[in-house]
Design a protein around this motif. Structure first.
Motif, PDB file in Angstrom:
ATOM      1  N   PRO A   5      32.790  55.927 -21.667  1.00 34.35           N
ATOM      2  CA  PRO A   5      32.654  54.480 -21.810  1.00 34.35           C
ATOM      3  C   PRO A   5      32.120  53.853 -20.515  1.00 34.35           C
ATOM      4  N   ASP A   6      32.456  54.434 -19.350  1.00 34.45           N
ATOM      5  CA  ASP A   6      32.031  53.848 -18.087  1.00 34.45           C
ATOM      6  C   ASP A   6      30.557  54.054 -17.814  1.00 34.45           C
ATOM      7  N   SER A   7      29.929  54.947 -18.561  1.00 31.28           N
ATOM      8  CA  SER A   7      28.512  55.181 -18.290  1.00 31.28           C
ATOM      9  C   SER A   7      27.704  53.922 -18.551  1.00 31.28           C
ATOM     10  N   ALA A   8      28.285  52.971 -19.324  1.00 30.90           N
ATOM     11  CA  ALA A   8      27.599  51.704 -19.553  1.00 30.90           C
ATOM     12  C   ALA A   8      27.342  50.979 -18.232  1.00 30.90           C
ATOM     13  N   LEU A   9      28.194  51.261 -17.238  1.00 30.22           N
ATOM     14  CA  LEU A   9      28.040  50.584 -15.946  1.00 30.22           C
ATOM     15  C   LEU A   9      26.764  51.010 -15.238  1.00 30.22           C
ATOM     16  N   ASP A  10      26.305  52.231 -15.509  1.00 30.87           N
ATOM     17  CA  ASP A  10      25.109  52.733 -14.838  1.00 30.87           C
ATOM     18  C   ASP A  10      23.854  52.426 -15.638  1.00 30.87           C
ATOM     19  N   THR A  11      24.029  52.010 -16.880  1.00 33.05           N
ATOM     20  CA  THR A  11      22.880  51.778 -17.731  1.00 33.05           C
ATOM     21  C   THR A  11      22.280  50.415 -17.409  1.00 33.05           C
ATOM     22  N   SER A  12      20.964  50.349 -17.362  1.00 32.43           N
ATOM     23  CA  SER A  12      20.334  49.060 -17.069  1.00 32.43           C
ATOM     24  C   SER A  12      20.562  48.109 -18.234  1.00 32.43           C
ATOM     25  N   LEU A  13      20.544  46.834 -17.898  1.00 33.53           N
ATOM     26  CA  LEU A  13      20.699  45.795 -18.918  1.00 33.53           C
ATOM     27  C   LEU A  13      19.593  45.926 -19.972  1.00 33.53           C
ATOM     28  N   GLU A  14      18.417  46.335 -19.531  1.00 33.94           N
ATOM     29  CA  GLU A  14      17.287  46.514 -20.455  1.00 33.94           C
ATOM     30  C   GLU A  14      17.631  47.585 -21.499  1.00 33.94           C
ATOM     31  N   HIS A  15      18.188  48.712 -21.040  1.00 39.12           N
ATOM     32  CA  HIS A  15      18.547  49.782 -21.979  1.00 39.12           C
ATOM     33  C   HIS A  15      19.697  49.360 -22.890  1.00 39.12           C
ATOM     34  N   LEU A  16      20.618  48.598 -22.319  1.00 39.74           N
ATOM     35  CA  LEU A  16      21.731  48.126 -23.147  1.00 39.74           C
ATOM     36  C   LEU A  16      21.216  47.229 -24.276  1.00 39.74           C
ATOM     37  N   LEU A  17      20.252  46.358 -23.947  1.00 38.16           N
ATOM     38  CA  LEU A  17      19.707  45.478 -24.999  1.00 38.16           C
ATOM     39  C   LEU A  17      19.024  46.299 -26.090  1.00 38.16           C
ATOM     40  N   GLU A  18      18.373  47.355 -25.671  1.00 41.07           N
ATOM     41  CA  GLU A  18      17.728  48.250 -26.638  1.00 41.07           C
ATOM     42  C   GLU A  18      18.780  48.830 -27.594  1.00 41.07           C
ATOM     43  N   ALA A  19      19.917  49.234 -27.024  1.00 38.35           N
ATOM     44  CA  ALA A  19      20.994  49.791 -27.849  1.00 38.35           C
ATOM     45  C   ALA A  19      21.591  48.709 -28.757  1.00 38.35           C
ATOM     46  N   VAL A  20      21.683  47.489 -28.249  1.00 40.81           N
ATOM     47  CA  VAL A  20      22.202  46.382 -29.072  1.00 40.81           C
ATOM     48  C   VAL A  20      21.273  46.164 -30.263  1.00 40.81           C
ATOM     49  N   ALA A  21      19.962  46.256 -30.000  1.00 41.98           N
ATOM     50  CA  ALA A  21      18.983  46.063 -31.082  1.00 41.98           C
ATOM     51  C   ALA A  21      19.187  47.111 -32.173  1.00 41.98           C
ATOM     52  N   ALA A  22      19.708  48.283 -31.782  1.00 40.37           N
ATOM     53  CA  ALA A  22      19.968  49.347 -32.756  1.00 40.37           C
ATOM     54  C   ALA A  22      21.360  49.210 -33.377  1.00 40.37           C
ATOM     55  N   GLY A  23      22.053  48.110 -33.067  1.00 42.92           N
ATOM     56  CA  GLY A  23      23.349  47.864 -33.696  1.00 42.92           C
ATOM     57  C   GLY A  23      24.539  48.460 -32.974  1.00 42.92           C
ATOM     58  N   ASN A  24      24.381  48.770 -31.684  1.00 42.98           N
ATOM     59  CA  ASN A  24      25.477  49.407 -30.938  1.00 42.98           C
ATOM     60  C   ASN A  24      26.429  48.348 -30.375  1.00 42.98           C
ATOM     61  N   ARG A  25      27.645  48.333 -30.901  1.00 43.61           N
ATOM     62  CA  ARG A  25      28.592  47.283 -30.495  1.00 43.61           C
ATOM     63  C   ARG A  25      29.176  47.533 -29.119  1.00 43.61           C
ATOM     64  N   ALA A  26      29.292  48.790 -28.720  1.00 48.12           N
ATOM     65  CA  ALA A  26      29.795  49.063 -27.368  1.00 48.12           C
ATOM     66  C   ALA A  26      28.804  48.539 -26.335  1.00 48.12           C
ATOM     67  N   ALA A  27      27.510  48.724 -26.614  1.00 47.38           N
ATOM     68  CA  ALA A  27      26.473  48.212 -25.705  1.00 47.38           C
ATOM     69  C   ALA A  27      26.522  46.691 -25.677  1.00 47.38           C
ATOM     70  N   PHE A  28      26.765  46.085 -26.832  1.00 47.55           N
ATOM     71  CA  PHE A  28      26.861  44.621 -26.908  1.00 47.55           C
ATOM     72  C   PHE A  28      28.004  44.100 -26.035  1.00 47.55           C
ATOM     73  N   GLU A  29      29.130  44.798 -26.122  1.00 50.08           N
ATOM     74  CA  GLU A  29      30.272  44.386 -25.304  1.00 50.08           C
ATOM     75  C   GLU A  29      29.950  44.561 -23.816  1.00 50.08           C
ATOM     76  N   ALA A  30      29.223  45.624 -23.501  1.00 52.62           N
ATOM     77  CA  ALA A  30      28.840  45.848 -22.097  1.00 52.62           C
ATOM     78  C   ALA A  30      27.908  44.739 -21.605  1.00 52.62           C
ATOM     79  N   VAL A  31      26.977  44.315 -22.472  1.00 56.25           N
ATOM     80  CA  VAL A  31      26.080  43.210 -22.104  1.00 56.25           C
ATOM     81  C   VAL A  31      26.912  41.950 -21.840  1.00 56.25           C
TER      82      VAL A  31
END
Lengths: 186, 231
Positions: A5-31
């Motif tokens: 779960p902590d790997s979200a901290l190293d992921t760029s906001l750009e990549h997180l948004l990409e994951a959110v676009a794919a419906g990833n709720r964990a990425a959404f929470e990280a954003v």
């Protein structure tokens, strides 16, 4: 550790948004965790009524959930996209809920910092720091007018009326300030 | 190719919101087919966002709860809850019947009668999870710590259908990957048994084959429901 779960901290906001676009709720929470303080600050700057700012913040993140796919990394950073989204939603609310702010703008005639440290600006790598530095180099009135435009949705005409100055005067002084800003940021 | 000085100023004026409505509409139209202008505008948008550099305030915690509650899976649940309520009891009975048949098949004997004192202490719990499409029925018997499930109409493709319990602390605990084409039995992981109570929220997410690699839902939550006392 990859996949934790902590790997979200190293992921760029750009990549997180990409994951959110794919419906990833964990990425959404990280954003949300990473950006809620900034975006709530933006909402509150535009809508000082906390209840309204909170409602807009909800709408902003629901829009992020639905429209993350519209973020285009070629057009700027994820943070710029999010701030722009928050600013636009808050201004929409401001316009819908009441008349535009019409508080008079007092032009104080203050002078910019006479001792600009250009080296310090050149060292600042992110836009936000450089913009803050360059805004400080502007005439205080000009900086105030530019901020009022952005955060209160005030056009040239609104600014002229609130500052009780002719439209042409306001327009040419802001344009001069924008050119100085651009030179400073270049 | 870069925009002329005049165009660059126009891009700045658009990004900062200085133009009146007609001018802004015309400038926005140019964004669509003038790449140099669009590029200049993007740069000024970034500068304009920089004006927020000194802004920041922590919103209250209930804002996140409200956002979570308004995510689409939950919206769907709200409208479909009434529809499913009528079917809930029937579905739960199906689960229990399938469960008993499964038990007979595996053990070759009827399930043992629970001691009366146990049955009184912890009645079985059931849930029907619904959402956009499909339904998952779950029954859980605290007496033996086992959970039965039936998944139907869930278009998971090659992804795994994973069941979660989301107690009041908001931290999901996995109840495991569910069998997709048949009734399934599983022992509930010890860390989840304490929070499996009447009223707790269950959710189903789609995960990579084998289940979430992180221990938290990573895919979309497609179904939710509440655990309630059977009967």
């Amino acid at each position: 550790m990859a996949g934790s779960p902590d790997s979200a901290l190293d992921t760029s906001l750009e990549h997180l948004l990409e994951a959110v676009a794919a419906g990833n709720r964990a990425a959404f929470e990280a954003v949300y965790r990473r950006t809620n303080v900034k975006l709530f600050g933006v909402a509150l700057r535009i809508l000082p009524e906390r209840q309204e700012a909170e409602e807009v913040l909800q709408e902003v993140y629901l829009a992020v959930w639905r429209r993350a796919g519209a973020f285009d990394p070629a057009r700027g950073t994820a943070m710029t996209w999010l701030i722009t989204l928050a600013r636009n939603r808050a201004l929409d609310r401001l316009r819908a809920s009441r008349r535009r702010p019409s508080d008079p703008i007092e032009l104080a005639g203050d002078v910019p910092d006479p001792d600009p440290d250009a080296e310090q600006c050149a060292l600042a790598r992110d836009d936000a720091t450089r913009v803050a530095w360059c805004m400080d180099r502007l005439d205080g009135d000009d900086a105030r007018l530019i901020r009022t435009a952005f955060f209160e949705g005030a056009s040239y005409a609104d600014l002229a009326s609130r500052a009780a100055r002719p439209l042409g005067t306001i327009k040419s002084r802001i344009r001069r300030a924008l050119i100085r800003l651009k030179e400073c940021l270049a | 190719m870069s925009a002329s000085d005049e165009d660059d100023l126009l891009a700045a004026e658009l990004a900062l919101g200085l133009l009146d409505e007609d001018e802004a509409a015309a400038a926005r139209e140019r964004l669509r087919h003038d790449a140099a202008f669009a590029h200049a505008h993007a740069r000024w948008q970034s500068y304009a966002a920089g004006l927020a550099a000194d802004l920041g305030e922590t919103p209250p915690a209930h804002v996140w709860s409200a956002i979570e509650a308004r995510l689409p899976a939950n919206d769907d649940l709200r409208t479909s809850r009434q529809l499913w309520r009528a079917g809930a009891i029937a579905a739960a009975l199906v689960v229990l019947a399938l469960g008993i048949n499964d038990w007979r098949r595996v053990h070759g004997a009827p399930p043992p009668q629970p001691a009366p004192v146990m049955a009184q202490a912890a009645p079985p719990l059931v849930a029907v999870l619904s959402g956009k499409s499909g339904v998952v029925s779950v029954s859980y018997d605290p007496a033996d710590g086992r959970l039965a499930s039936v998944v139907s109409g869930v278009a998971a493709g090659r992804r795994a259908v994973e069941l979660w319990v989301i107690p009041a602390d908001g931290r999901p605990r996995s109840l495991g990957v569910l069998a997709q084409d048949r009734a399934g039995w599983r022992a509930v992981p010890a860390r989840a048994t304490q929070v499996l109570r009447s009223g707790v929220t269950l959710a189903v997410s789609l995960e990579p084959a084998g289940g979430s690699p992180t221990g938290l839902p990573t895919g979309p939550v497609i179904l939710t429901g509440k655990l309630t006392t059977a009967g």
